[in-house]
Design a protein around this motif. Structure first.
Motif, PDB file in Angstrom:
ATOM      1  N   UNK A   1       0.726  -1.278  -0.004  1.00 35.40           N
ATOM      2  CA  UNK A   1      -0.185  -0.105  -0.112  1.00 35.40           C
ATOM      3  C   UNK A   1       0.658   1.350  -0.113  1.00 35.40           C
ATOM      4  N   UNK A   2       0.430   2.361  -0.623  1.00 34.42           N
ATOM      5  CA  UNK A   2       0.998   3.588  -0.599  1.00 34.42           C
ATOM      6  C   UNK A   2       1.131   4.111   0.889  1.00 34.42           C
ATOM      7  N   UNK A   3       0.311   3.704   1.772  1.00 40.63           N
ATOM      8  CA  UNK A   3       0.473   4.056   3.094  1.00 40.63           C
ATOM      9  C   UNK A   3       1.695   3.529   3.918  1.00 40.63           C
TER      10      UNK A   3
ATOM     11  N   UNK B   1       0.110   8.024  -3.821  1.00 41.30           N
ATOM     12  CA  UNK B   1       1.567   8.378  -4.144  1.00 41.30           C
ATOM     13  C   UNK B   1       1.867   7.383  -5.385  1.00 41.30           C
ATOM     14  N   UNK B   2       2.427   8.414  -6.289  1.00 39.04           N
ATOM     15  CA  UNK B   2       2.535   7.625  -7.901  1.00 39.04           C
ATOM     16  C   UNK B   2       4.130   7.768  -8.116  1.00 39.04           C
ATOM     17  N   UNK B   3       4.536   6.672  -8.326  1.00 38.42           N
ATOM     18  CA  UNK B   3       5.889   6.438  -8.814  1.00 38.42           C
ATOM     19  C   UNK B   3       6.303   6.314 -10.383  1.00 38.42           C
TER      20      UNK B   3
ATOM     21  N   UNK C   1      12.775  -6.168  -2.528  1.00 45.83           N
ATOM     22  CA  UNK C   1      11.765  -6.332  -3.517  1.00 45.83           C
ATOM     23  C   UNK C   1      11.115  -5.322  -4.238  1.00 45.83           C
ATOM     24  N   UNK C   2      10.828  -5.292  -5.570  1.00 39.08           N
ATOM     25  CA  UNK C   2       9.993  -4.426  -6.156  1.00 39.08           C
ATOM     26  C   UNK C   2       8.671  -4.516  -5.575  1.00 39.08           C
ATOM     27  N   UNK C   3       8.376  -3.369  -4.986  1.00 41.76           N
ATOM     28  CA  UNK C   3       6.980  -3.138  -4.409  1.00 41.76           C
ATOM     29  C   UNK C   3       6.457  -2.027  -4.705  1.00 41.76           C
ATOM     30  N   UNK C   4       5.056  -1.813  -4.756  1.00 40.85           N
ATOM     31  CA  UNK C   4       4.221  -0.606  -4.991  1.00 40.85           C
ATOM     32  C   UNK C   4       2.775  -1.095  -5.131  1.00 40.85           C
ATOM     33  N   UNK C   5       1.873  -0.230  -5.395  1.00 39.82           N
ATOM     34  CA  UNK C   5       0.624  -0.716  -5.490  1.00 39.82           C
ATOM     35  C   UNK C   5       0.122  -0.654  -7.092  1.00 39.82           C
ATOM     36  N   UNK C   6      -1.257  -0.814  -7.333  1.00 38.28           N
ATOM     37  CA  UNK C   6      -1.689  -1.370  -8.524  1.00 38.28           C
ATOM     38  C   UNK C   6      -1.352  -0.145  -9.719  1.00 38.28           C
ATOM     39  N   UNK C   7      -1.469   1.275  -9.614  1.00 38.47           N
ATOM     40  CA  UNK C   7      -1.100   2.092 -10.633  1.00 38.47           C
ATOM     41  C   UNK C   7       0.183   2.117 -11.010  1.00 38.47           C
ATOM     42  N   UNK C   8       1.171   1.725  -9.973  1.00 39.19           N
ATOM     43  CA  UNK C   8       2.534   1.562 -10.479  1.00 39.19           C
ATOM     44  C   UNK C   8       2.958   0.452 -11.084  1.00 39.19           C
ATOM     45  N   UNK C   9       2.485  -0.599 -10.609  1.00 37.26           N
ATOM     46  CA  UNK C   9       2.437  -1.820 -11.386  1.00 37.26           C
ATOM     47  C   UNK C   9       1.999  -1.871 -12.676  1.00 37.26           C
TER      48      UNK C   9
END
Length: 328
Positions: A170-172, A180-182, A202-210
């Motif tokens: 999660x962004x939080x 938060x967008x990367x 690990x490569x991590x973030x949420x749905x929009x970054x993926x």
């Protein structure tokens, strides 16, 4: 009122009528399950510069990137007074959704459509296309081309398999903010080193970054071009959660179908642990054949094209005027 002024006013009325008719003609072609609108011109760059299917060498990728980088917004810009919906999102089928329930990570506390747009306007400092969203799909960035080479990703199947190995966080948890967008390069190369990353390395973030990274890799690989890959943002329903989500759509054999990188592992904030997910059954064509539960689409975009459905503005080739055949 003298005659020249009268003639001028009449001419202006005629011109306005013509422009209105042309704008409405675009949207008149969008009805029922119509897959295209009538002859409003696919971008010449999309047709003339389309990459051949199959794999290309690393030299070819860089040459293709140099050729295409900076080429944006060649399809006509349109605005209409009529509601723009690319065909119809089917009515929500709760019984079918409950029977078909893959694990897709969905935000249940998310900015709404207008809040998301405002957030990007405030936090995206360079805009080269017609929308802030487009700055987050970067197929010709060196980092994207390098990632393809370093990971040995030779075709769309390998790219998608790699994408579903990324971890949803999660962004939080990752940034301490609700939204938060990367950029794809930040997501692929910087997120593993974040001190806030609960899964260091690990490569991590949420749905929009993926989704943005997956779309960038598919275009950069030469498997698709900008006319046949897009990121979708909207509201979906999976399991007991209804919320905002981002995913990718690709266009093959005359129709769109979804790809979703978040069917892979995710980090459970409540339990503070990694949850593995068996994504072996959700292969490349899974959502084309099994369906995907979409309640509403807000935006379609990539680095070259953009459609804001709510405000009825955008630029896109004809095939973008249809929605995925996998939606229900």
């Amino acid at each position: 009122m003298n005659k020249p002024v009268v003639y001028l006013l009449l001419s202006m009325v005629v011109l306005c009528s013509v422009y209105t008719a042309l704008g409405d003609e675009i949207f008149d072609g969008i009805s029922g399950n119509s897959s295209q609108v009538e002859s409003q011109g696919v971008s010449e760059s999309s047709q003339n510069n389309k990459a051949d299917s199959g794999t290309i060498s690393s030299e070819g990728r860089h040459a293709f990137a140099n050729q295409r980088s900076g080429s944006m917004g060649n399809a006509p810009m349109f605005r209409s007074n009529r509601l723009f919906v690319p065909a119809n999102v089917p009515a929500y089928n709760k019984e079918k959704q409950m029977a078909y329930n893959p694990r897709v990570v969905v935000k249940d506390e998310v900015l709404d459509r207008s809040e998301l747009s405002d957030f990007l306007k405030q936090n995206t400092h360079v805009v080269r296309g017609i929308s802030h969203f487009q700055e987050y799909v970067t197929p010709y960035e060196d980092a994207i081309l390098s990632y393809l080479e370093e990971e040995g990703l030779d075709d769309k199947y390998e790219i998608y398999e790699k994408a579903v190995s990324w971890v949803w966080v999660s962004d939080m948890t990752l940034t301490g903010r609700q939204e938060s967008w990367l950029t794809p390069s930040e997501f692929l190369y910087d997120s593993p080193e974040y001190t806030s990353n609960p899964l260091e390395g690990s490569i991590v973030s949420d749905c929009e970054d993926q989704a943005n990274a997956l779309a960038s890799l598919l275009i950069a690989s030469g498997e698709y071009d900008e006319s046949s890959v897009r990121v979708a943002i909207g509201e979906v329903s999976f399991g007991d959660v209804v919320g905002g989500h981002a995913w990718v759509e690709v266009y093959e054999e005359g129709r769109w179908f979804p790809l979703d990188a978040t069917v892979g592992p995710y980090y459970d904030d409540n339990k503070s642990e990694l949850v593995d997910s068996d994504s072996s059954e959700t292969g490349y064509y899974y959502f084309r054949d099994e369906g995907y539960s979409v309640l509403e689409i807000w935006y379609y975009y990539n680095n070259e094209y953009f459609i804001d459905i709510g405000n009825r503005i955008g630029n896109a080739p004809d095939n973008w005027m249809s929605i995925s055949s996998g939606y229900y």
